[in-house]
Design a protein around this motif. Structure first.
Motif, PDB file in Angstrom:
ATOM      1  N   TYR A  83       0.854  -1.187   0.000  1.00 29.69           N
ATOM      2  CA  TYR A  83       0.000   0.000   0.000  1.00 29.69           C
ATOM      3  C   TYR A  83       0.891   1.239   0.000  1.00 29.69           C
ATOM      4  CZ  TYR A  83      -3.563   3.362   1.532  1.00 29.69           C
ATOM      5  OH  TYR A  83      -4.416   4.439   1.623  1.00 29.69           O
ATOM      6  N   SER A  84       0.522   2.242  -0.796  1.00 28.94           N
ATOM      7  CA  SER A  84       1.356   3.431  -0.911  1.00 28.94           C
ATOM      8  C   SER A  84       0.496   4.605  -1.345  1.00 28.94           C
ATOM      9  CB  SER A  84       2.485   3.184  -1.924  1.00 28.94           C
ATOM     10  OG  SER A  84       3.469   4.187  -1.864  1.00 28.94           O
ATOM     11  N   CYS A  85       1.141   5.755  -1.571  1.00 27.03           N
ATOM     12  CA  CYS A  85       0.409   6.892  -2.135  1.00 27.03           C
ATOM     13  C   CYS A  85       1.330   7.718  -3.011  1.00 27.03           C
ATOM     14  CB  CYS A  85      -0.236   7.747  -1.041  1.00 27.03           C
ATOM     15  SG  CYS A  85       0.882   8.776  -0.079  1.00 27.03           S
ATOM     16  N   LEU A  86       0.706   8.511  -3.879  1.00 25.97           N
ATOM     17  CA  LEU A  86       1.422   9.406  -4.790  1.00 25.97           C
ATOM     18  C   LEU A  86       1.333  10.816  -4.220  1.00 25.97           C
ATOM     19  CD1 LEU A  86      -0.269   8.204  -8.121  1.00 25.97           C
ATOM     20  CD2 LEU A  86       2.017   7.538  -7.333  1.00 25.97           C
ATOM     21  N   PRO A  87       2.435  11.377  -3.709  1.00 25.16           N
ATOM     22  CA  PRO A  87       2.375  12.756  -3.224  1.00 25.16           C
ATOM     23  C   PRO A  87       2.497  13.747  -4.372  1.00 25.16           C
ATOM     24  CG  PRO A  87       4.575  11.874  -2.898  1.00 25.16           C
ATOM     25  CD  PRO A  87       3.759  10.760  -3.505  1.00 25.16           C
TER      26      PRO A  87
END
Length: 361
Positions: A83-87
């Protein structure tokens, strides 16, 4: 409005349909509470084929992922997901996503939110300066989430792959219901266990898999589930929903996603987020439960005992498993401690609640 390969199935089952992220999607079949209970106690099938999938290939694929995501994708190996995110450039969140490692350092699949497919594609493409082979396979990829404590037991006869012992955030590729090259992943969004299956709709694969799942699972109480229950299930677990709880103006640190923000590598807005971490955030996303009767809703104001506004509700519902109102919302840090007493402004009445730790159920 787009359809998924299963739209006619939903209509035939009498689903209540509505537009979501440009797709004609099932909201409920027999009612949100009934479907919610089916997933918590047994198993249910969600059509989430509207989600986006990108393939990234080449010797610089990992490098690109590392530069555009906050988590450390170098830590996952073949058959693992993250799980991750795009800043964005200001430290907000372009999207949250799951990174699947198909072949370490060379081949990855990114699964993104349906409403952000074009935005995410353009964002990642703008950082692709080293010739990574990118392919948007969203239109031809089907995705069914079979969730619940009995999900893998029901599905196991449909595949030779051992899915009953599949560890959380890992996946396998194999034959499912006679369809080859299916990805079976333990990356659900309900907190009740189960799997998600990705496959290409060719040679009638969508019909074949849908019919096989219900032929096997129907007699065991497996039910189709709509997006309404998907929302109440994820909220009981305290899982963020993009566009509600996190967005372009909320940072991962404010949104409780510091655990996927790794400063051991370089990524977009790293310096901004490092400074934010050092200084401390001024607001935090918290979970809360109602102490008095009332259902919190998106954008309701959160206030203190004196009636001063201290934040805003991002997600809220009457939790079917708990029979009480619960929600997520941003509050000033001074009011974010566990058991802090807060008030939700519901139709000009201050209804008492308290900050609690997720998951709620």
């Amino acid at each position: 409005m787009k359809n998924t390969p299963f739209t006619q199935k939903h209509l035939a089952l009498g689903a209540k349909m509505a537009e979501f992220a440009g797709y004609n999607m099932p909201i409920s079949y027999t009612g949100i509470n009934d479907e919610h209970a089916a997933v918590r106690k047994n198993a249910g099938v969600f059509d989430v084929s509207h989600m986006g999938e990108f393939m990234l290939k080449g010797e610089n694929a990992l490098d690109l992922i590392q530069r555009v995501t906050t988590n450390d994708a170098s830590k996952i190996t073949n058959g693992q997901a993250q799980y991750s995110c795009l800043p964005n450039n200001e430290g907000g969140i372009v999207d949250d996503l799951i990174v699947y490692c198909i072949e370490q350092n060379k081949v990855y699949m990114l699964v993104v939110n349906a409403s952000n497919i074009e935005k995410d594609w353009n964002w990642i493409s703008s950082h692709n300066t080293k010739g990574v082979d990118m392919e948007n396979i969203s239109e031809r990829t089907c995705l069914l989430a079979i969730q619940g404590p009995n999900a893998t037991k029901i599905l196991q006869p449909l595949t030779d792959t051992d899915i009953m012992n599949l560890k959380y955030y890992t996946f396998v590729r194999g034959t499912f219901a006679g369809v080859e090259n299916v990805i079976i992943s333990a990356t659900g969004y309900t907190g009740s266990g189960g799997v998600e299956i990705y496959f290409e709709d060719k040679d009638g694969a969508a019909d074949k898999i849908w019919e096989a799942i219900f032929a096997t699972g129907g007699p065991q109480g497996l039910k189709p589930i709509g997006l309404g229950a998907r929302d109440t299930l994820r909220l009981e677990m305290g899982y963020c929903l993009y566009g509600m709880d996190i967005n372009d103006t909320t940072s991962p640190l404010e949104g409780g996603l510091g655990w996927i923000t790794k400063f051991t590598k370089d990524f977009t807005a790293r310096e901004i987020l490092e400074k934010q971490k050092a200084a401390g955030v001024t607001r935090k996303l918290v979970g809360f439960e109602m102490l008095e009767r009332g259902i919190p809703r998106h954008d309701y104001l959160i206030k203190d005992a004196e009636g001063n506004t201290i934040g805003k509700v991002t997600s809220g519902t009457q939790a079917p498993s708990l029979n009480k109102g619960i929600g997520l919302g941003y509050v000033s840090t001074a009011h974010a401690a566990m058991d802090s007493e807060i008030y939700i402004d519901i139709r000009n009445s201050l209804v008492k609640a308290k900050v609690v730790k997720a998951p709620f159920a």
